[in-house]
Design a protein around this motif. Structure first.
Motif, PDB file in Angstrom:
ATOM      1  N   MET A   1      47.635  32.586 -74.125  1.00 39.18           N
ATOM      2  CA  MET A   1      48.556  32.930 -73.074  1.00 39.18           C
ATOM      3  C   MET A   1      48.386  34.549 -72.831  1.00 39.18           C
ATOM      4  O   MET A   1      48.514  35.300 -73.835  1.00 39.18           O
ATOM      5  N   THR A   2      47.858  35.093 -71.861  1.00 37.63           N
ATOM      6  CA  THR A   2      47.791  36.495 -71.577  1.00 37.63           C
ATOM      7  C   THR A   2      49.292  37.121 -71.426  1.00 37.63           C
ATOM      8  O   THR A   2      50.150  36.397 -71.192  1.00 37.63           O
ATOM      9  N   VAL A   3      49.166  38.516 -71.500  1.00 35.99           N
ATOM     10  CA  VAL A   3      50.425  39.405 -71.553  1.00 35.99           C
ATOM     11  C   VAL A   3      50.867  39.163 -70.023  1.00 35.99           C
ATOM     12  O   VAL A   3      51.938  38.610 -69.699  1.00 35.99           O
ATOM     13  N   THR A   4      49.894  38.965 -68.911  1.00 39.00           N
ATOM     14  CA  THR A   4      50.273  38.895 -67.654  1.00 39.00           C
ATOM     15  C   THR A   4      50.906  37.636 -67.263  1.00 39.00           C
ATOM     16  O   THR A   4      51.792  37.350 -66.757  1.00 39.00           O
ATOM     17  N   ALA A   5      50.318  36.529 -67.957  1.00 40.88           N
ATOM     18  CA  ALA A   5      50.647  34.910 -67.800  1.00 40.88           C
ATOM     19  C   ALA A   5      51.966  34.926 -68.316  1.00 40.88           C
ATOM     20  O   ALA A   5      53.025  34.337 -67.672  1.00 40.88           O
ATOM     21  N   ALA A   6      52.474  35.567 -69.563  1.00 36.50           N
ATOM     22  CA  ALA A   6      53.544  35.447 -70.389  1.00 36.50           C
ATOM     23  C   ALA A   6      54.705  36.060 -69.434  1.00 36.50           C
ATOM     24  O   ALA A   6      55.719  35.661 -69.289  1.00 36.50           O
ATOM     25  N   HIS A   7      54.495  37.389 -68.822  1.00 32.83           N
ATOM     26  CA  HIS A   7      55.400  37.987 -68.035  1.00 32.83           C
ATOM     27  C   HIS A   7      55.757  37.002 -67.000  1.00 32.83           C
ATOM     28  O   HIS A   7      56.813  36.965 -66.492  1.00 32.83           O
ATOM     29  N   ARG A   8      54.778  36.544 -66.089  1.00 29.41           N
ATOM     30  CA  ARG A   8      54.928  35.587 -64.821  1.00 29.41           C
ATOM     31  C   ARG A   8      55.690  34.605 -65.380  1.00 29.41           C
ATOM     32  O   ARG A   8      56.626  34.109 -64.370  1.00 29.41           O
ATOM     33  N   SER A   9      55.482  34.099 -66.561  1.00 26.12           N
ATOM     34  CA  SER A   9      56.457  32.955 -67.013  1.00 26.12           C
ATOM     35  C   SER A   9      57.724  33.194 -67.442  1.00 26.12           C
ATOM     36  O   SER A   9      58.456  32.224 -67.846  1.00 26.12           O
ATOM     37  N   GLY A  10      58.091  34.362 -67.365  1.00 28.42           N
ATOM     38  CA  GLY A  10      59.359  34.824 -67.929  1.00 28.42           C
ATOM     39  C   GLY A  10      59.653  35.256 -69.251  1.00 28.42           C
ATOM     40  O   GLY A  10      60.444  35.582 -69.598  1.00 28.42           O
ATOM     41  N   PHE A  11      58.536  35.536 -69.856  1.00 26.34           N
ATOM     42  CA  PHE A  11      58.742  36.062 -71.493  1.00 26.34           C
ATOM     43  C   PHE A  11      58.546  37.331 -71.344  1.00 26.34           C
ATOM     44  O   PHE A  11      57.569  37.953 -70.963  1.00 26.34           O
ATOM     45  N   GLY A  12      59.453  38.330 -72.429  1.00 25.77           N
ATOM     46  CA  GLY A  12      59.155  39.712 -72.435  1.00 25.77           C
ATOM     47  C   GLY A  12      58.765  39.873 -73.604  1.00 25.77           C
ATOM     48  O   GLY A  12      58.339  41.122 -74.036  1.00 25.77           O
ATOM     49  N   ALA A  13      58.825  38.842 -74.728  1.00 26.80           N
ATOM     50  CA  ALA A  13      58.326  39.304 -76.213  1.00 26.80           C
ATOM     51  C   ALA A  13      57.918  37.973 -76.892  1.00 26.80           C
ATOM     52  O   ALA A  13      58.545  36.950 -76.431  1.00 26.80           O
ATOM     53  N   VAL A  14      57.044  37.932 -77.810  1.00 27.45           N
ATOM     54  CA  VAL A  14      56.558  36.938 -78.467  1.00 27.45           C
ATOM     55  C   VAL A  14      56.256  37.376 -79.921  1.00 27.45           C
ATOM     56  O   VAL A  14      55.906  38.409 -80.277  1.00 27.45           O
ATOM     57  N   GLN A  15      56.717  36.659 -80.935  1.00 29.08           N
ATOM     58  CA  GLN A  15      56.524  36.664 -82.323  1.00 29.08           C
ATOM     59  C   GLN A  15      55.788  35.668 -82.752  1.00 29.08           C
ATOM     60  O   GLN A  15      56.215  34.441 -82.799  1.00 29.08           O
ATOM     61  N   ALA A  16      54.459  35.915 -83.713  1.00 28.63           N
ATOM     62  CA  ALA A  16      53.716  34.919 -84.242  1.00 28.63           C
ATOM     63  C   ALA A  16      53.906  34.544 -85.743  1.00 28.63           C
ATOM     64  O   ALA A  16      53.773  35.784 -86.238  1.00 28.63           O
ATOM     65  N   LEU A  17      54.395  33.792 -86.129  1.00 26.53           N
ATOM     66  CA  LEU A  17      54.453  33.418 -87.681  1.00 26.53           C
ATOM     67  C   LEU A  17      53.562  32.557 -88.157  1.00 26.53           C
ATOM     68  O   LEU A  17      53.078  31.387 -87.487  1.00 26.53           O
ATOM     69  N   PRO A  18      52.722  32.674 -89.264  1.00 26.30           N
ATOM     70  CA  PRO A  18      51.862  31.856 -90.008  1.00 26.30           C
ATOM     71  C   PRO A  18      52.450  30.573 -90.188  1.00 26.30           C
ATOM     72  O   PRO A  18      53.503  30.596 -90.927  1.00 26.30           O
ATOM     73  N   MET A  19      51.870  29.467 -90.047  1.00 30.53           N
ATOM     74  CA  MET A  19      52.171  28.099 -90.635  1.00 30.53           C
ATOM     75  C   MET A  19      51.110  27.871 -91.879  1.00 30.53           C
ATOM     76  O   MET A  19      50.079  27.290 -91.443  1.00 30.53           O
ATOM     77  N   ARG A  20      51.647  28.219 -93.092  1.00 26.21           N
ATOM     78  CA  ARG A  20      50.681  27.899 -94.176  1.00 26.21           C
ATOM     79  C   ARG A  20      51.629  27.316 -95.392  1.00 26.21           C
ATOM     80  O   ARG A  20      52.713  27.388 -95.445  1.00 26.21           O
ATOM     81  N   LEU A  21      50.799  26.671 -96.047  1.00 25.01           N
ATOM     82  CA  LEU A  21      51.090  26.343 -97.424  1.00 25.01           C
ATOM     83  C   LEU A  21      50.236  26.570 -98.459  1.00 25.01           C
ATOM     84  O   LEU A  21      49.042  26.122 -98.552  1.00 25.01           O
ATOM     85  N   ARG A  22      50.636  27.365 -99.303  1.00 25.47           N
ATOM     86  CA  ARG A  22      49.625  28.156-100.407  1.00 25.47           C
ATOM     87  C   ARG A  22      48.677  28.637 -99.667  1.00 25.47           C
ATOM     88  O   ARG A  22      48.938  29.584 -98.800  1.00 25.47           O
ATOM     89  N   ASP A  23      47.239  28.343 -99.773  1.00 25.53           N
ATOM     90  CA  ASP A  23      46.213  28.941 -99.303  1.00 25.53           C
ATOM     91  C   ASP A  23      45.769  28.230 -97.803  1.00 25.53           C
ATOM     92  O   ASP A  23      44.719  28.946 -97.341  1.00 25.53           O
ATOM     93  N   GLU A  24      46.473  27.299 -97.638  1.00 30.75           N
ATOM     94  CA  GLU A  24      46.067  26.458 -96.299  1.00 30.75           C
ATOM     95  C   GLU A  24      46.819  27.190 -95.210  1.00 30.75           C
ATOM     96  O   GLU A  24      47.924  26.833 -95.222  1.00 30.75           O
ATOM     97  N   THR A  25      46.242  27.666 -94.269  1.00 27.94           N
ATOM     98  CA  THR A  25      46.853  27.761 -92.813  1.00 27.94           C
ATOM     99  C   THR A  25      46.634  26.686 -91.803  1.00 27.94           C
ATOM    100  O   THR A  25      45.275  26.510 -91.440  1.00 27.94           O
ATOM    101  N   VAL A  26      47.388  26.239 -91.120  1.00 31.77           N
ATOM    102  CA  VAL A  26      47.269  25.031 -90.462  1.00 31.77           C
ATOM    103  C   VAL A  26      47.657  25.620 -88.910  1.00 31.77           C
ATOM    104  O   VAL A  26      47.159  24.819 -87.915  1.00 31.77           O
ATOM    105  N   GLY A  27      48.060  26.705 -88.525  1.00 28.82           N
ATOM    106  CA  GLY A  27      48.298  27.405 -87.296  1.00 28.82           C
ATOM    107  C   GLY A  27      49.438  28.573 -87.095  1.00 28.82           C
ATOM    108  O   GLY A  27      49.585  29.185 -88.414  1.00 28.82           O
ATOM    109  N   ALA A  28      50.233  28.621 -86.023  1.00 28.32           N
ATOM    110  CA  ALA A  28      51.001  29.609 -85.908  1.00 28.32           C
ATOM    111  C   ALA A  28      52.228  29.210 -85.292  1.00 28.32           C
ATOM    112  O   ALA A  28      52.028  28.255 -84.383  1.00 28.32           O
ATOM    113  N   LEU A  29      53.355  29.588 -85.599  1.00 28.45           N
ATOM    114  CA  LEU A  29      54.652  29.322 -84.850  1.00 28.45           C
ATOM    115  C   LEU A  29      54.943  30.679 -84.020  1.00 28.45           C
ATOM    116  O   LEU A  29      55.010  31.614 -84.399  1.00 28.45           O
ATOM    117  N   ASN A  30      54.756  30.409 -82.565  1.00 27.26           N
ATOM    118  CA  ASN A  30      55.217  31.239 -81.886  1.00 27.26           C
ATOM    119  C   ASN A  30      56.674  31.050 -81.296  1.00 27.26           C
ATOM    120  O   ASN A  30      56.944  30.070 -80.691  1.00 27.26           O
TER     121      ASN A  30
END
Length: 136
Positions: A1-30
């Motif tokens: 999602m682009t910044v412009t699209a996020a603003h249009r959708s009503g979001f002002g901030a986003v924080q991404a957190l890694p979803m990982r277990l030991r050395d395996e990263t499976v994604g991100a929690l936004n």
């Protein structure tokens, strides 16, 4: 999602957190927030804990799915083997040959007709179709 699209959708901030277990990263929690600005630093460890729990759940689900698939494959192989053994016994008895010769005949028929051995065995056992040369 682009910044412009996020603003249009009503979001002002986003924080991404890694979803990982030991050395395996499976994604991100936004995490999205309506108001702009930095997220509360004190809440970040809690949010990361949530991401860690979600990661464990995803990995357990994957493992469970793999186990289910493996069990199904093993059951199919066992069922096929039972059919083949039954067909070998029936063919050996009918022709008065040993089990190895019966297997060789079944396998040869399957190969020469481009069929799976378990399908030929099933057809031979239940006489669901003519199998010329096998004596069905």
């Amino acid at each position: 999602m682009t910044v412009t699209a996020a603003h249009r959708s009503g979001f002002g901030a986003v924080q991404a957190l890694p979803m990982r277990l030991r050395d395996e990263t499976v994604g991100a929690l936004n995490l999205f927030r309506a108001t702009p600005g930095p997220f509360d630093l004190a809440a970040t460890p809690l949010a990361q804990a949530l991401a860690d729990v979600a990661t464990i759940s995803l990995l357990q689900q994957r493992s469970s799915r793999r186990s289910t698939v493996l069990n199904e494959q093993l059951q199919t192989a066992l069922n096929s083997r039972v059919l083949i053994e039954q067909a070998k016994g029936k063919l050996a008895e009918r022709r008065g040959i040993d089990m190895e010769q019966a297997f060789t005949a079944l396998r040869g028929y399957a190969r020469s007709h481009n069929r799976r051995l378990s399908d030929v065995a099933r057809a031979f056992i239940d006489v669901s179709e003519p199998l010329p040369g096998l004596g069905a």
